[in-house]
Design a protein around this motif. Sequence first.
Motif, PDB file in Angstrom:
ATOM      1  N   GLY A 174      19.502  37.102   3.939  1.00 33.22           N
ATOM      2  CA  GLY A 174      20.885  37.331   4.326  1.00 33.22           C
ATOM      3  C   GLY A 174      21.263  38.792   4.425  1.00 33.22           C
ATOM      4  N   ARG A 181      21.337  40.854   6.711  1.00 34.63           N
ATOM      5  CA  ARG A 181      22.038  41.288   7.919  1.00 34.63           C
ATOM      6  C   ARG A 181      23.460  40.737   8.003  1.00 34.63           C
ATOM      7  NH1 ARG A 181      16.837  39.880   9.417  1.00 34.63           N
ATOM      8  NH2 ARG A 181      15.526  41.592  10.194  1.00 34.63           N
ATOM      9  N   THR A 182      23.901  40.017   6.996  1.00 32.32           N
ATOM     10  CA  THR A 182      25.245  39.450   7.015  1.00 32.32           C
ATOM     11  C   THR A 182      26.244  40.424   6.409  1.00 32.32           C
ATOM     12  OG1 THR A 182      25.026  38.389   4.852  1.00 32.32           O
ATOM     13  CG2 THR A 182      24.257  37.137   6.774  1.00 32.32           C
ATOM     14  N   TYR A 186      28.454  40.349  16.717  1.00 34.99           N
ATOM     15  CA  TYR A 186      28.837  38.950  16.559  1.00 34.99           C
ATOM     16  C   TYR A 186      28.176  38.044  17.606  1.00 34.99           C
ATOM     17  CZ  TYR A 186      32.481  40.294  13.223  1.00 34.99           C
ATOM     18  OH  TYR A 186      33.156  40.773  12.121  1.00 34.99           O
TER      19      TYR A 186
END
Length: 250
Positions: A110, A112-113, A216
């Motif tokens: 995670g 890159r979140t 996004y």
Amino acid sequence: MSAELGPPEGEAIADDLLILFRRNPRPTFEQVRDSCDGAEIVDAAPHPLANAVRGVIELRRAGLTFDLAGLAPGPAVPIPDLGGAELDDAIAQDGTRALSLRVGPHIAAGRRTLAVLREWFALARGIGQRLGAEGICWVPGGVAIGMEGLARHLDSWAARGDVPVSLLASFRPTIDGALQSHGLHTFTGQELRIEPPLQRGEGDGLARLLFTHLFYAGKQTQSGQLTAPDGHPLRIEPSADGRYVRVTSG
């Protein structure tokens, strides 16, 4: 806490976020432990895991585990060549030493979140402030920024909730007059390239907006249309080799 430090066998976790020291020497495990003891920057933990030989200590924040590597007297973490990067006035590459704040193996998927990035950078800020760091470096984007600048960007991020483009990417002119991102590839597998006809001396405001959109939207495999803030139509399309998203008038 996890039972061991470092990634699973065969899986490498890169040194993406560095905490930079110039005037002060690299801290030791004891200094990190004492500076974090009772501090709000980390979760309460009686005995943080450490590996003195490797110079690594595990810290937890918001339930997420991170490994701080490069502590003295262990080996230092090398600072990559940031050629072309605009360094903050508080940072000079010569004579600077680094610690690496790595995501723990349990949250590596995670990394890159925004949820993980927010705690990751916040922990780097807290550690840096308590240990006298000069600043931080986000290696994938070629971004090096002093502690005061980092604090401003994180406060703005908390207040506005926007993608923190200034912390994640840099934008550099190419020899043929385009403007190209460094850092978007980490999140989408592609970099952004704004072609010369769209460069009108307006700075990188358009690039930052497009970075946020692509952050996004993810990897682009087909051409598409967007509208610039001034109402001008834009065309986006992946390059022939898929490495870039090209933006032209359209």
